[in-house]
Design a protein around this motif. Structure first.
Motif, short mmCIF file in Angstrom:
data_model
loop_
_atom_site.label_atom_id
_atom_site.label_comp_id
_atom_site.label_asym_id
_atom_site.label_seq_id
_atom_site.Cartn_x
_atom_site.Cartn_y
_atom_site.Cartn_z
N LYS A 297 17.52 33.43 -33.89
CA LYS A 297 17.15 34.72 -34.47
C LYS A 297 16.49 34.47 -35.81
O LYS A 297 17.01 33.72 -36.65
CB LYS A 297 18.40 35.60 -34.66
CG LYS A 297 18.09 36.99 -35.18
CD LYS A 297 19.36 37.82 -35.29
CE LYS A 297 19.06 39.23 -35.79
NZ LYS A 297 20.30 40.06 -35.88
N GLN A 298 15.33 35.09 -36.04
CA GLN A 298 14.59 34.89 -37.28
C GLN A 298 14.92 35.98 -38.31
O GLN A 298 15.46 37.05 -37.96
CB GLN A 298 13.09 34.90 -36.99
CG GLN A 298 12.65 33.84 -35.98
CD GLN A 298 12.90 32.42 -36.46
OE1 GLN A 298 12.34 31.99 -37.47
NE2 GLN A 298 13.76 31.69 -35.75
N VAL A 303 12.67 36.66 -32.38
CA VAL A 303 13.40 35.56 -31.76
C VAL A 303 12.43 34.41 -31.50
O VAL A 303 11.31 34.62 -31.01
CB VAL A 303 14.04 36.00 -30.43
CG1 VAL A 303 14.62 34.81 -29.67
CG2 VAL A 303 15.12 37.04 -30.68
N PRO A 341 13.44 39.60 -25.37
CA PRO A 341 13.22 40.32 -26.63
C PRO A 341 11.78 40.79 -26.74
O PRO A 341 10.85 40.09 -26.31
CB PRO A 341 13.55 39.27 -27.70
CG PRO A 341 14.45 38.29 -27.02
CD PRO A 341 13.98 38.24 -25.60
N THR A 364 22.66 32.60 -36.47
CA THR A 364 21.31 32.80 -35.92
C THR A 364 21.05 31.99 -34.66
O THR A 364 19.94 32.01 -34.14
CB THR A 364 20.24 32.44 -36.98
OG1 THR A 364 20.40 31.07 -37.37
CG2 THR A 364 20.37 33.35 -38.20
N LEU A 366 21.25 31.88 -31.01
CA LEU A 366 21.42 32.89 -29.97
C LEU A 366 21.78 32.31 -28.60
O LEU A 366 22.69 32.78 -27.94
CB LEU A 366 20.15 33.74 -29.84
CG LEU A 366 19.74 34.56 -31.05
CD1 LEU A 366 18.46 35.33 -30.77
CD2 LEU A 366 20.86 35.51 -31.46
#
Length: 431
Positions: A297-298, A303, A341, A364, A366
């Motif tokens: 996750k940014q 993503v 996503p 972060t 995932l």
């Protein structure tokens, strides 16, 4: 020059011996065999051989078994233990090129004990599958990718290359001869194993004067027969799967046996497989015999779906390439995939264990999953590293949203539920 030689080879008409024979006829299978041999392509002026015969599916001899085996119930299948009634063999010689292909009853190979394959590991293979729909349609998944990789592997260990499209036609013939071996149960398929070995009858390290390409098939069930289960990995620093300049990016038999002891040690510690690391930074390469993907996750809410670059230590997996293409088409808006996503970025870049450790700590990280022919997608829920376990999120079904979406998409294409150019119908082949 190579293109000219190929054109000349295609223009050289085969000579017919005039002999015509018939194989034993099974219901709905009627095969006529014409026995002839293609001449090598020669220079029109000098008569010099400029190209030896390549594989030609039109020259196939088909001999059907007189003793068909009893097919086991789908529920009794064990991966790689049950084989179909027939196999494909194509010999090669450095002086005469590829001989006529033969589809014949499955059985032992006649090999001399001095054959090069036994002493110097001149062997490579591929793994692919065929799927049968309820309407009888039989499909292969991206066979051109397997043929390209097989030729690349052959060239790396001085074995003969071949026309991949012609071998694909031969595989179609073999699959259609044994089509009744393909289970129609959901999640089942026919695993196909093309193999190329050196068969020169002599000791000595050097290019082999003889080779044999053969293909065998076995019906297989779902990789996770009792339901999808994530795997646990041991990030090993004790062993190395491949190094720069080596053969890790080729599908060679010699790459697999050295991984057995590390896997046994990982299982003894409670893990399913190894996560192969490389160098002082502990760079991630592969997971067991599969390619690796990690989702982060940014900060901006997007993503990143990331996989290590191929370089020369990572095998160019067909499923790996498929996942990358599906993700990129989704990201570009070309083909939106439910479950992925909305804002996803696809990266092929160097990953080190510190990236995963930091991402697990800050929340972060995932998903982590492997990709390969057998399992297609295999989620990871734990990685053992330097004395502690990194816990990877997985959904209630044992896989995250990204891996689930990828699995559904690829399986849909493989089985023909989703029409796609990657799904190649075999029914139109002539046998």
């Amino acid at each position: 020059m190579s293109a000219l030689r190929t054109s000349l080879a295609r223009l050289s008409a085969p000579r017919w011996s005039g002999a015509v024979s018939r194989a034993r006829v099974l219901p709905a299978v009627r095969t006529q065999i014409r026995t002839y041999k293609a001449d090598p392509a020669r220079d029109a002026m000098t008569g010099e051989i400029i190209q030896l015969p390549d594989i030609d599916s039109n020259l196939t001899k088909i001999t059907l078994t007189d003793s068909p085996k009893k097919r086991p119930a789908s529920s009794k299948l064990v991966f790689g233990h049950t084989f179909t009634d027939h196999m494909l063999t194509i010999p090669w010689n450095s002086a005469t090129g590829w001989a006529n292909p033969e589809i014949r009853p499955y059985g032992p190979l006649d090999l001399d004990p001095s054959c090069t394959v036994f002493h110097y590991a001149f062997t490579l293979f591929e793994g692919m599958k065929a799927y049968r729909n309820a309407d009888g349609t039989v499909r292969l998944f991206r066979p051109d990718k397997n043929m390209a990789r097989m030729n690349r592997s052959a060239a790396r260990i001085a074995l003969p290359t071949f026309d991949g499209a012609e071998l694909t036609e031969l595989i179609k013939k073999l699959v259609m001869v044994d089509k009744d071996w393909i289970p129609q149960d959901k999640g089942f398929s026919l695993y196909i194993r093309p193999t190329l070995i050196a068969t020169q009858k002599a000791l000595g390290v050097g290019p082999s004067s003889d080779a044999l390409l053969f293909v065998i098939c076995c019906p297989v069930g779902p990789y996770y027969a009792s339901g999808f289960k994530p795997v646990q990995l041991l990030a090993t620093t004790k062993y190395v799967r491949a190094t720069p300049g080596g053969t890790g990016s080729y599908k060679l038999g010699a790459n697999y046996a050295p991984g057995i002891v590390p896997q046994k040690e990982a299982m003894a510690e409670g893990y399913s497989q190894n996560l192969w690391l490389l160098g002082d930074e502990h760079a991630l390469t592969e997971v067991g015999t599969m390619n690796l993907f990690v989702a982060f996750k940014q900060a901006d809410g997007s993503v990143e779906l990331c996989t290590p670059p191929l370089d020369d230590v990572v095998l160019p997996g067909v499923t790996r390439d498929s996942v990358l293409e599906v993700a990129r088409d989704h990201a570009s808006g070309k083909t939106p995939i439910p479950g992925l996503p909305a804002d996803i970025k696809v990266s092929e870049r160097k990953l080190i264990m510190k990236d995963l450790v930091d991402a697990e700590k800050n929340g972060t990280l995932l998903e982590v999953f492997g990709t390969g022919t057998a399992a297609i997608i295999s989620s990871v829920d734990k990685i053992g590293y330097e004395g502690r376990d990194l816990i990877i999120p997985t959904g209630p079904a044992g896989m995250g949203a990204i891996s689930k979406a990828m699995l559904d998409r690829i399986v849909g294409i493989q089985t023909g539920e989703i029409e796609h150019e990657w799904s190649v119908v075999a029914n139109d082949v002539k046998i």
